[in-house]
Design a protein around this motif. Structure first.
Motif, PDB file in Angstrom:
ATOM      1  N   ASP A  88     -61.029 119.615  25.947  1.00 31.98           N
ATOM      2  CA  ASP A  88     -61.798 118.781  25.464  1.00 31.98           C
ATOM      3  C   ASP A  88     -61.448 117.545  26.190  1.00 31.98           C
ATOM      4  OD1 ASP A  88     -64.160 117.638  24.433  1.00 31.98           O
ATOM      5  OD2 ASP A  88     -63.476 118.143  22.356  1.00 31.98           O
ATOM      6  N   THR A 118     -65.427 111.078  25.999  1.00 30.30           N
ATOM      7  CA  THR A 118     -66.592 110.578  26.647  1.00 30.30           C
ATOM      8  C   THR A 118     -67.146 109.562  25.757  1.00 30.30           C
ATOM      9  OG1 THR A 118     -68.737 111.672  28.012  1.00 30.30           O
ATOM     10  CG2 THR A 118     -68.018 112.187  25.649  1.00 30.30           C
ATOM     11  N   SER A 165     -65.579 114.954  23.599  1.00 31.12           N
ATOM     12  CA  SER A 165     -67.077 115.149  24.232  1.00 31.12           C
ATOM     13  C   SER A 165     -67.729 116.039  23.177  1.00 31.12           C
ATOM     14  CB  SER A 165     -66.818 115.923  25.371  1.00 31.12           C
ATOM     15  OG  SER A 165     -66.223 116.832  25.575  1.00 31.12           O
ATOM     16  N   VAL A 166     -66.762 117.049  22.547  1.00 24.66           N
ATOM     17  CA  VAL A 166     -67.291 118.156  21.727  1.00 24.66           C
ATOM     18  C   VAL A 166     -67.902 117.633  20.453  1.00 24.66           C
ATOM     19  CG1 VAL A 166     -66.685 120.180  20.163  1.00 24.66           C
ATOM     20  CG2 VAL A 166     -65.884 119.844  22.512  1.00 24.66           C
ATOM     21  N   ARG A 172     -71.028 115.654  21.080  1.00 29.50           N
ATOM     22  CA  ARG A 172     -72.164 116.536  21.337  1.00 29.50           C
ATOM     23  C   ARG A 172     -72.831 116.926  19.600  1.00 29.50           C
ATOM     24  NH1 ARG A 172     -70.450 120.878  25.832  1.00 29.50           N
ATOM     25  NH2 ARG A 172     -68.629 120.132  24.996  1.00 29.50           N
ATOM     26  N   ARG A 220     -76.489 115.029  17.044  1.00 28.73           N
ATOM     27  CA  ARG A 220     -77.493 115.897  16.498  1.00 28.73           C
ATOM     28  C   ARG A 220     -77.795 115.137  15.105  1.00 28.73           C
ATOM     29  NH1 ARG A 220     -75.323 121.199  15.130  1.00 28.73           N
ATOM     30  NH2 ARG A 220     -77.246 121.538  13.941  1.00 28.73           N
ATOM     31  N   ARG A 227     -76.537 108.518  21.939  1.00 28.10           N
ATOM     32  CA  ARG A 227     -76.546 109.452  23.166  1.00 28.10           C
ATOM     33  C   ARG A 227     -74.871 109.702  23.790  1.00 28.10           C
ATOM     34  NH1 ARG A 227     -76.951 106.043  28.659  1.00 28.10           N
ATOM     35  NH2 ARG A 227     -77.078 103.942  27.584  1.00 28.10           N
ATOM     36  N   VAL A 228     -74.866 110.905  24.318  1.00 28.50           N
ATOM     37  CA  VAL A 228     -73.338 111.209  24.537  1.00 28.50           C
ATOM     38  C   VAL A 228     -73.616 111.231  25.987  1.00 28.50           C
ATOM     39  CG1 VAL A 228     -73.834 113.640  24.142  1.00 28.50           C
ATOM     40  CG2 VAL A 228     -71.385 112.629  24.295  1.00 28.50           C
ATOM     41  N   PRO A 255     -70.736 114.392  28.825  1.00 23.83           N
ATOM     42  CA  PRO A 255     -69.985 115.195  28.155  1.00 23.83           C
ATOM     43  C   PRO A 255     -69.255 116.398  28.754  1.00 23.83           C
ATOM     44  CG  PRO A 255     -72.254 115.699  27.353  1.00 23.83           C
ATOM     45  CD  PRO A 255     -72.286 114.685  28.445  1.00 23.83           C
ATOM     46  N   GLU A 256     -69.864 116.911  29.881  1.00 24.20           N
ATOM     47  CA  GLU A 256     -69.357 117.725  30.648  1.00 24.20           C
ATOM     48  C   GLU A 256     -68.430 117.268  31.831  1.00 24.20           C
ATOM     49  OE1 GLU A 256     -70.085 120.646  29.936  1.00 24.20           O
ATOM     50  OE2 GLU A 256     -71.675 120.215  28.515  1.00 24.20           O
ATOM     51  N   ILE A 265     -72.603 123.343  18.642  1.00 24.52           N
ATOM     52  CA  ILE A 265     -72.985 122.568  19.494  1.00 24.52           C
ATOM     53  C   ILE A 265     -73.853 123.203  20.620  1.00 24.52           C
ATOM     54  CG2 ILE A 265     -70.779 120.807  19.280  1.00 24.52           C
ATOM     55  CD1 ILE A 265     -69.827 122.078  21.941  1.00 24.52           C
TER      56      ILE A 265
END
Length: 268
Positions: free
Chosen positions: A124, A127, A197-198, A201, A205, A211-212, A215-216, A260
């Motif tokens: 991970d 972010t 980041s996990v 995400r 929801r 907003r994230v 994340p990638e 996610i």
């Protein structure tokens, strides 16, 4: 199953067998037969979905929770979840007699002082999370590390450490928990929260106004582990065998996708 994962499974399985053999030789058979199969005690802060989250009814759910329950089933032991905090884990882990600790725990050298680590079962990275309506760009550390930016971080974990290290010029607020912190951004009382980041995400929801960012492509990268009580080679080897098997079969990836993935089904 890839050759690399097959190799990992083979190595940890061999380690488990060797450790169990050593223990069997060291403990008289009468003592082994009389040993009480105590509950597997699992510490967790329970505030870090999708890894672990405490429900209002006192139960727990999450990717790590499922792993812990599955491992306890393999050991034929009941399981007890023990609530801890991130700030208090280093003192409470041993004091509360925990066998394991789960809940999105990062591979951090300071944690090796009070616990051993499982193999790394995921990666991970940090972010940013911000409001959709905020026109300011918080994509980089430099853009966040400014005097006018209000950064918020939950106390006692790697999020606080990251914020202190990377945003010394920003206004930093330390928040007591990892559950209501997102409401502070949503309500405009903070501008940005940098977290895994996990988790980001999953959280967006629950909070569609947030907003994230990227994340990638997080700011850094680190492994996720399960903490194991010190000097427990058999437990460690058995756990690593279990984790390697879950990784090899894709069960871990499928579990994470339920939380996610694009078609996530786990309730937010």
């Amino acid at each position: 199953m890839s050759a690399r994962v097959t190799h990992i499974v083979g190595r940890v399985a061999a380690a488990a067998f060797a450790a169990a053999t050593v223990l069997a030789l060291a403990v008289p058979s009468s003592a082994q037969e009389a040993a009480d199969p105590n509950a597997l005690r699992v510490c967790t802060p329970g505030d870090y979905p999708p890894y672990a989250i405490a429900d209002p009814d006192g139960g727990y759910r999450g990717v790590d929770i499922d792993l812990a329950r599955g491992f306890a089933d393999v050991l034929h032991r009941p399981i007890t979840f023990v609530p801890v905090t991130w700030a208090g884990m280093k003192t409470d882990f041993a004091a509360l007699d925990c066998d394991l600790a789960v809940g999105g725990i990062s591979d951090q050298p300071t944690r090796r002082a009070f616990a051993d680590f499982s193999l790394t079962y995921g990666t991970d990275g940090k972010t940013p999370i911000a409001r959709h309506s905020d026109p300011t760009d918080y994509s980089t550390v430099e853009q966040i590390n400014r005097p006018e930016v209000r950064v918020i971080a939950n106390r006692g974990g790697t999020n606080e450490e990251f914020a202190r290290k990377n945003f010394p010029n920003a206004q930093l607020t330390l928040w007591p928990d990892n559950l209501s912190i997102f409401g502070e951004i949503e309500q405009g009382r903070a501008d940005v929260f940098v977290t895994d980041s996990v988790e980001g995400r999953f959280r967006v929801r629950q909070h569609p106004d947030l907003r994230v960012l990227h994340p990638e492509q997080p700011f850094d990268s680190f492994g996720k582990v399960i903490l194991i009580r010190k000097d427990a080679p058999v437990l460690a080897a058995e756990l690593n065998t279990w984790l390697a098997t879950r990784m090899a079969t894709g069960a871990l990836d499928r579990s994470l996708d339920q939380w996610i993935g694009p078609n996530a089904t786990e309730p937010a």
